[in-house]
Design a protein around this motif. Structure first.
Motif, PDB file in Angstrom:
ATOM      1  N   GLU A 100       0.824  -1.208   0.000  1.00 52.37           N
ATOM      2  CA  GLU A 100       0.000   0.000   0.000  1.00 52.37           C
ATOM      3  C   GLU A 100       0.858   1.258   0.000  1.00 52.37           C
ATOM      4  OE1 GLU A 100      -2.589  -0.389   3.353  1.00 52.37           O
ATOM      5  OE2 GLU A 100      -4.180  -1.310   2.149  1.00 52.37           O
ATOM      6  N   ARG A 101       1.916   1.265   0.822  1.00 50.97           N
ATOM      7  CA  ARG A 101       2.765   2.450   0.918  1.00 50.97           C
ATOM      8  C   ARG A 101       3.511   2.713  -0.381  1.00 50.97           C
ATOM      9  NH1 ARG A 101       6.000   0.537   5.795  1.00 50.97           N
ATOM     10  NH2 ARG A 101       7.490   2.082   5.077  1.00 50.97           N
ATOM     11  N   ALA A 102       3.813   1.666  -1.144  1.00 49.46           N
ATOM     12  CA  ALA A 102       4.548   1.832  -2.398  1.00 49.46           C
ATOM     13  C   ALA A 102       3.630   2.136  -3.575  1.00 49.46           C
ATOM     14  CB  ALA A 102       5.370   0.576  -2.685  1.00 49.46           C
ATOM     15  N   GLY A 103       2.319   2.084  -3.380  1.00 53.80           N
ATOM     16  CA  GLY A 103       1.391   2.333  -4.480  1.00 53.80           C
ATOM     17  C   GLY A 103       1.386   1.232  -5.513  1.00 53.80           C
ATOM     18  N   ILE A 104       1.560   0.000  -5.077  1.00 50.26           N
ATOM     19  CA  ILE A 104       1.651  -1.147  -5.987  1.00 50.26           C
ATOM     20  C   ILE A 104       0.261  -1.756  -6.196  1.00 50.26           C
ATOM     21  CG2 ILE A 104       2.496  -3.538  -6.149  1.00 50.26           C
ATOM     22  CD1 ILE A 104       5.064  -2.554  -4.770  1.00 50.26           C
ATOM     23  N   ARG A 105      -0.103  -2.002  -7.448  1.00 48.17           N
ATOM     24  CA  ARG A 105      -1.371  -2.662  -7.761  1.00 48.17           C
ATOM     25  C   ARG A 105      -1.189  -4.135  -8.083  1.00 48.17           C
ATOM     26  NH1 ARG A 105      -4.538  -1.507 -11.893  1.00 48.17           N
ATOM     27  NH2 ARG A 105      -2.841  -0.799 -13.245  1.00 48.17           N
ATOM     28  N   LYS A 156      11.308   0.711   6.377  1.00 46.60           N
ATOM     29  CA  LYS A 156      11.284   1.812   5.421  1.00 46.60           C
ATOM     30  C   LYS A 156      11.602   1.273   4.032  1.00 46.60           C
ATOM     31  CE  LYS A 156      12.964   5.195   8.839  1.00 46.60           C
ATOM     32  NZ  LYS A 156      13.213   4.249   9.960  1.00 46.60           N
ATOM     33  N   ILE A 157      11.016   1.871   3.005  1.00 44.34           N
ATOM     34  CA  ILE A 157      11.283   1.459   1.630  1.00 44.34           C
ATOM     35  C   ILE A 157      12.433   2.293   1.087  1.00 44.34           C
ATOM     36  CG2 ILE A 157      10.332   1.302  -0.695  1.00 44.34           C
ATOM     37  CD1 ILE A 157       7.570   0.916   0.592  1.00 44.34           C
ATOM     38  N   VAL A 158      13.463   1.598   0.580  1.00 45.86           N
ATOM     39  CA  VAL A 158      14.701   2.246   0.134  1.00 45.86           C
ATOM     40  C   VAL A 158      14.835   2.074  -1.376  1.00 45.86           C
ATOM     41  CG1 VAL A 158      17.207   2.331   0.401  1.00 45.86           C
ATOM     42  CG2 VAL A 158      15.765   1.711   2.362  1.00 45.86           C
ATOM     43  N   THR A 350      20.869   5.590  -1.636  1.00 50.59           N
ATOM     44  CA  THR A 350      19.566   6.079  -2.045  1.00 50.59           C
ATOM     45  C   THR A 350      19.528   7.601  -1.951  1.00 50.59           C
ATOM     46  OG1 THR A 350      17.191   5.932  -1.591  1.00 50.59           O
ATOM     47  CG2 THR A 350      18.643   5.871   0.312  1.00 50.59           C
ATOM     48  N   ALA A 351      18.671   8.207  -2.754  1.00 56.35           N
ATOM     49  CA  ALA A 351      18.458   9.651  -2.652  1.00 56.35           C
ATOM     50  C   ALA A 351      17.517   9.988  -1.507  1.00 56.35           C
ATOM     51  CB  ALA A 351      17.888  10.183  -3.962  1.00 56.35           C
ATOM     52  N   GLY A 352      16.884   8.966  -0.934  1.00 57.22           N
ATOM     53  CA  GLY A 352      15.961   9.172   0.175  1.00 57.22           C
ATOM     54  C   GLY A 352      14.919   8.078   0.187  1.00 57.22           C
ATOM     55  N   TYR A 353      14.229   7.944   1.308  1.00 59.72           N
ATOM     56  CA  TYR A 353      13.189   6.933   1.425  1.00 59.72           C
ATOM     57  C   TYR A 353      12.022   7.253   0.489  1.00 59.72           C
ATOM     58  CZ  TYR A 353      15.691   5.677   5.692  1.00 59.72           C
ATOM     59  OH  TYR A 353      16.655   5.304   6.578  1.00 59.72           O
ATOM     60  N   LEU A 354      11.262   6.219   0.159  1.00 63.09           N
ATOM     61  CA  LEU A 354      10.100   6.428  -0.702  1.00 63.09           C
ATOM     62  C   LEU A 354       9.124   7.398  -0.038  1.00 63.09           C
ATOM     63  CD1 LEU A 354       8.938   5.414  -3.425  1.00 63.09           C
ATOM     64  CD2 LEU A 354       7.604   3.767  -2.106  1.00 63.09           C
ATOM     65  N   ASP A 355       8.943   7.238   1.270  1.00 61.07           N
ATOM     66  CA  ASP A 355       8.144   8.186   2.040  1.00 61.07           C
ATOM     67  C   ASP A 355       9.066   9.326   2.472  1.00 61.07           C
ATOM     68  OD1 ASP A 355       6.619   9.633   3.791  1.00 61.07           O
ATOM     69  OD2 ASP A 355       5.988   7.925   5.018  1.00 61.07           O
ATOM     70  N   ARG A 356       8.991  10.453   1.793  1.00 59.57           N
ATOM     71  CA  ARG A 356       9.923  11.560   2.017  1.00 59.57           C
ATOM     72  C   ARG A 356       9.892  12.083   3.450  1.00 59.57           C
ATOM     73  NH1 ARG A 356      13.200  12.707  -2.601  1.00 59.57           N
ATOM     74  NH2 ARG A 356      12.124  11.752  -4.364  1.00 59.57           N
ATOM     75  N   PHE A 363      19.015  12.054   7.305  1.00 61.45           N
ATOM     76  CA  PHE A 363      20.022  12.646   6.428  1.00 61.45           C
ATOM     77  C   PHE A 363      20.454  13.992   7.010  1.00 61.45           C
ATOM     78  CE2 PHE A 363      17.765   9.675   3.789  1.00 61.45           C
ATOM     79  CZ  PHE A 363      18.743   9.115   2.986  1.00 61.45           C
ATOM     80  N   ALA A 364      21.717  14.328   6.830  1.00 60.28           N
ATOM     81  CA  ALA A 364      22.253  15.589   7.353  1.00 60.28           C
ATOM     82  C   ALA A 364      23.257  16.142   6.358  1.00 60.28           C
ATOM     83  CB  ALA A 364      22.926  15.363   8.709  1.00 60.28           C
ATOM     84  N   THR A 365      23.358  17.463   6.293  1.00 63.21           N
ATOM     85  CA  THR A 365      24.313  18.129   5.409  1.00 63.21           C
ATOM     86  C   THR A 365      25.476  18.656   6.237  1.00 63.21           C
ATOM     87  OG1 THR A 365      22.555  18.762   3.882  1.00 63.21           O
ATOM     88  CG2 THR A 365      24.627  19.981   3.727  1.00 63.21           C
ATOM     89  N   HIS A 366      26.703  18.319   5.815  1.00 63.82           N
ATOM     90  CA  HIS A 366      27.904  18.796   6.500  1.00 63.82           C
ATOM     91  C   HIS A 366      28.873  19.392   5.484  1.00 63.82           C
ATOM     92  CE1 HIS A 366      26.753  16.741  10.178  1.00 63.82           C
ATOM     93  NE2 HIS A 366      26.653  15.598   9.526  1.00 63.82           N
ATOM     94  N   ARG A 367      29.574  20.400   5.928  1.00 64.49           N
ATOM     95  CA  ARG A 367      30.699  20.912   5.141  1.00 64.49           C
ATOM     96  C   ARG A 367      31.969  20.395   5.787  1.00 64.49           C
ATOM     97  NH1 ARG A 367      31.768  24.237   1.153  1.00 64.49           N
ATOM     98  NH2 ARG A 367      33.767  25.349   1.078  1.00 64.49           N
ATOM     99  N   HIS A 368      32.736  19.620   5.019  1.00 63.96           N
ATOM    100  CA  HIS A 368      33.937  18.985   5.563  1.00 63.96           C
ATOM    101  C   HIS A 368      35.002  18.954   4.477  1.00 63.96           C
ATOM    102  CE1 HIS A 368      36.395  16.460   8.073  1.00 63.96           C
ATOM    103  NE2 HIS A 368      36.372  15.460   7.214  1.00 63.96           N
ATOM    104  N   GLU A 369      36.204  19.363   4.837  1.00 69.80           N
ATOM    105  CA  GLU A 369      37.343  19.388   3.912  1.00 69.80           C
ATOM    106  C   GLU A 369      36.995  20.176   2.646  1.00 69.80           C
ATOM    107  OE1 GLU A 369      38.327  15.276   3.367  1.00 69.80           O
ATOM    108  OE2 GLU A 369      39.484  15.175   5.251  1.00 69.80           O
ATOM    109  N   GLY A 370      36.291  21.300   2.852  1.00 71.13           N
ATOM    110  CA  GLY A 370      36.002  22.207   1.744  1.00 71.13           C
ATOM    111  C   GLY A 370      34.838  21.816   0.872  1.00 71.13           C
TER     112      GLY A 370
END
Length: 517
Positions: A100-105, A156-158, A350-356, A363-370
């Protein structure tokens, strides 16, 4: 890393050029590349008739077999995203919720399609079709969709992009020398991301996959015979598998000398089992691989004998293109020795879970080594020493307070496993009205052992602070429950360790000395 090759394109090329080469071994019978390709084309035609909407995801009930692998290949050939579904519970609740969460028929099995809802009839598969070219897809298009184990909450769906899968399989094939004729053992279920190496990298490079039947996955003698009889060259599995092999080989003198690469992953490798592997796999190179479903493999450590005898095996160094930082409790990046949560960015993730909505705290954004990058928060606590060596310390959700003192339940489990008579151990923190939380442990002792709770408590007290010694030690001769991926299943253990259940057990006569305290 060299430019990645297409997984499905490479498979088709090999099936066309070398159709008689063995692709799969299942129950002692081989399926050739030509046969597997024809099976996949037949399933591809069925998918097109059943679900002509190219954007519609497909559900696959992933019971292990050559036919199921052909169904996955059909989705890849057709450029369709698909969700690999575990075998349903008796009530069928887990799979139905995921569908159901994936929208599969349409949920497919190799033999016939069926709709996920009630009242849908089956249509028989029609005869096969002539092989055709794979549908063109963009690197960002989704192909595989795995699910997390759900051990820390709802699964979670990946989704993984075609490009991520191609980059990973290219790295894995090059790193472990998989080529035409290489024989690889597949122990993991098809729903587990380890199959990206076991099965899909192997089929991409023209190798042969020996499939372990899940119904016999805990039969030590069968596993030993399978690796030996088929002259397996690469093995990847969770530590439980290797413990079973070591147990089967003990006293027999058998050696698995065809194996060139031994990869363990998914859990901590007990030191005693690790010490036995060079004797069983004579001449093989041993690796500890670290990764998450969301990132795929991230770190690799080749065991070279310099690892501490009484500590965890290092997770090693980042794979090519992988970036990682250790983040302390205040959100700062640890630049030298220290402990914190491991955040990872990989070319395979993955770019992110199916359920955004589930992305926010993972996920976290860090600035490291430029450079500024988006990292996956693994939830794993690691320690970096003065030599730059990184070891896994446990998980954030394994950090609990007992009588006001912070305790890592993973560390307590490792101490229990260090006892020579302990085969398996699980430690849980349960609510207590006075202390806040107390530690309960369940331990399986070795066969014929007379280990009792008094001796085990003394062992813990010599190695742990008083607050980290479990208040209750249950000792059993039966295997601890395991998930389909080979990890200890804590849900039934939590029920065993509930205060009411413990009180009931403690009030009953115990079958042997020290079974519970």
């Amino acid at each position: 890393m060299t430019q990645q090759q297409s997984l499905v394109g490479s498979f088709v090329s090999h099936a066309t050029g070398h159709p008689g080469d063995p692709a799969l071994v299942w129950h002692g019978e081989e399926t050739t590349y030509g046969e597997l390709h024809r099976l996949a084309e037949r399933e591809r035609a069925r998918i097109g008739r059943l679900a002509p909407d190219e954007d519609e995801p497909i559900g696959i009930l992933a019971a292990k077999s050559p036919s199921t692998i052909a169904l996955v290949l059909a989705c890849l050939l057709e450029g369709r995203r698909f969700l690999l579904l575990p075998a349903p519970t008796p009530e069928g609740r887990t799979s139905h919720a995921l569908v159901e969460r994936a929208g599969i028929r349409h949920v497919l099995t190799p033999d016939s399609p069926r709709a996920p809802g009630p009242g849908a009839g089956d249509r028989p598969a029609e005869p096969g079709a002539e092989p055709g070219a794979a549908r063109d897809t963009e690197p960002a298009d989704i192909s595989f969709m795995f699910t997390t184990s759900g051990s820390t909450g709802q699964p979670k769906i990946v989704p993984l992009s075609t490009g991520a899968v191609d980059r990973f399989t290219t790295w894995a094939g090059e790193r472990f020398g998989i080529r035409r004729g290489t024989t690889v053992l597949n122990y993991a279920p098809l729903t587990f991301d380890l199959c990206l190496l076991d099965i899909w990298t192997t089929l991409k490079y023209g190798g042969r996959v020996v499939l372990v039947d899940p119904a016999r996955a805990t039969h030590p003698g069968h596993l030993l015979d399978l690796v030996s009889r088929h002259r397996v060259q690469l093995v990847q599995a969770v530590p439980m598998f290797y413990r079973l092999l070591v147990d089967a080989a003990t006293g027999s003198g058998r050696r698995l000398d065809t194996v060139e690469h031994v990869v363990f992953t998914g859990d901590s490798m007990p030191a005693r089992c690790l010490a036995e592997l060079p004797h069983l796999f004579t001449g093989a190179r041993l690796y500890n691989v670290y990764g998450c479903t969301e990132t795929n493999d991230s770190f690799l450590h080749e065991v070279d004998g310099t690892e501490p005898a009484d500590g965890p095996v290092p997770i090693g160094r980042p794979l090519p293109g992988v970036h990682a930082v250790i983040v302390d409790a205040d959100g700062g990046i640890v630049t030298g020795p220290g402990t914190g949560e491991l955040h990872v960015a990989t070319p395979f993730q993955t770019a992110g879970y199916l359920d955004r909505e589930q992305n926010a705290d993972r996920f976290a954004t860090h600035r490291h080594e430029g450079e500024t990058r988006r990292y996956f928060r693994s939830g794993d606590l690691v320690r970096r020493d003065r030599d730059g060596r990184i070891t896994l310390e446990g998980r954030n959700d394994h950090q609990v307070k007992v009588r006001g003192t912070r305790v890592n339940t993973h560390e307590v489990e490792q101490v229990l496993l260090a006892h020579p008579d302990v085969v398996e151990a699980a430690v849980l923190a349960v609510p207590d009205p006075v202390a806040g939380r107390l530690l309960r442990s369940v331990v399986r002792r070795a066969p014929d052992s007379r280990l009792n709770s008094l001796a085990l408590r003394r062992h813990c007290a010599q190695r742990l602070p008083l607050t980290a010694v479990p208040s209750t030690l249950l000792i059993t001769d039966d295997p601890l429950p395991r998930t389909s991926t080979g990890k200890i299943d804590r849900t039934p253990i939590e029920r065993t360790c509930s205060p009411s259940q413990l009180q009931s057990q403690l009030s009953e006569p115990q079958p042997s000395e020290g079974t519970a305290t």
